[in-house]
Scaffold this motif. Structure first.
Motif, PDB file in Angstrom:
ATOM      1  N   ARG A   1      31.264  56.241  71.738  1.00  0.00           N
ATOM      2  CA  ARG A   1      32.234  55.309  71.416  1.00  0.00           C
ATOM      3  C   ARG A   1      33.420  55.442  72.142  1.00  0.00           C
ATOM      4  NH1 ARG A   1      36.571  55.002  68.567  1.00  0.00           N
ATOM      5  NH2 ARG A   1      36.139  56.598  67.409  1.00  0.00           N
TER       6      ARG A   1
ATOM      7  N   GLN B   1      34.830  52.766  74.919  1.00  0.00           N
ATOM      8  CA  GLN B   1      36.232  51.959  74.799  1.00  0.00           C
ATOM      9  C   GLN B   1      37.030  52.339  76.124  1.00  0.00           C
ATOM     10  OE1 GLN B   1      37.845  53.817  71.381  1.00  0.00           O
ATOM     11  NE2 GLN B   1      37.213  52.220  70.031  1.00  0.00           N
TER      12      GLN B   1
ATOM     13  N   MET C   1      38.476  49.507  78.519  1.00  0.00           N
ATOM     14  CA  MET C   1      40.016  49.130  78.257  1.00  0.00           C
ATOM     15  C   MET C   1      40.641  48.633  79.430  1.00  0.00           C
ATOM     16  SD  MET C   1      42.091  52.546  77.136  1.00  0.00           S
ATOM     17  CE  MET C   1      41.481  52.943  75.813  1.00  0.00           C
TER      18      MET C   1
END
Length: 149
Positions: free
Chosen positions: A81, A85, A89
């Motif tokens: 995860r 991310q 980003m």
């Protein structure tokens, strides 16, 4: 010498978590090499790739010396995860996200390696864990020296 079937689960867990930690730090740093605009962060990320590749090799060599089966590095769900991310980003917050993730990952790794170095069951892995602890502490010191934006 312990065999694969006689190794305590603590050693299995250590090898699995240490291998996954290295793999996570390498993967996150590869993303950083591509995405950061900061030459200092890019240089740090490249060192993380190089040095965590070396620590992974040292860990596997110590496991082999102890006649343990190699542990394939598998990221846990949280690490997967975090990599997703990081990949998505926005550029404006990327460096802060990368450095924050590296700090957290390195603190966890330091605790893991120090714990096994002090309380592990396999002497060759205990010695390797102690050496890796020093490397990880150096990485934390380097993180503290980077701009915190």
């Amino acid at each position: 010498m312990p065999t694969a079937s006689s190794v305590p689960s603590r050693t299995d867990a250590y090898l699995s978590r240490a291998s996954a930690g290295d793999r996570f730090e390498i993967a996150a740093s590869r993303i950083a090499v591509e995405r950061t605009a900061s030459p200092r962060i890019r240089a740090f990320a490249q060192r993380m790739i190089d040095e965590h590749t070396t620590t992974s090799e040292s860990l596997q060599a110590a496991a082999k010396e102890a006649r343990l089966l190699p542990v394939p590095p598998a990221l846990n769900l949280d690490q997967q995860r975090l990599l997703r991310q990081l990949s998505s980003m926005p550029a404006a917050g990327f460096d802060i996200g990368y450095l924050s993730g590296q700090r957290s990952a390195h603190q966890q790794a330091l605790t893991l390696h120090q714990g096994y170095a002090a309380h592990g069951e396999v002497p060759s892995l205990k010695a390797t864990a102690a050496k890796i602890s020093a490397v990880v502490q150096h990485h934390l010191d380097e993180l503290d020296a980077l701009p915190q934006h």
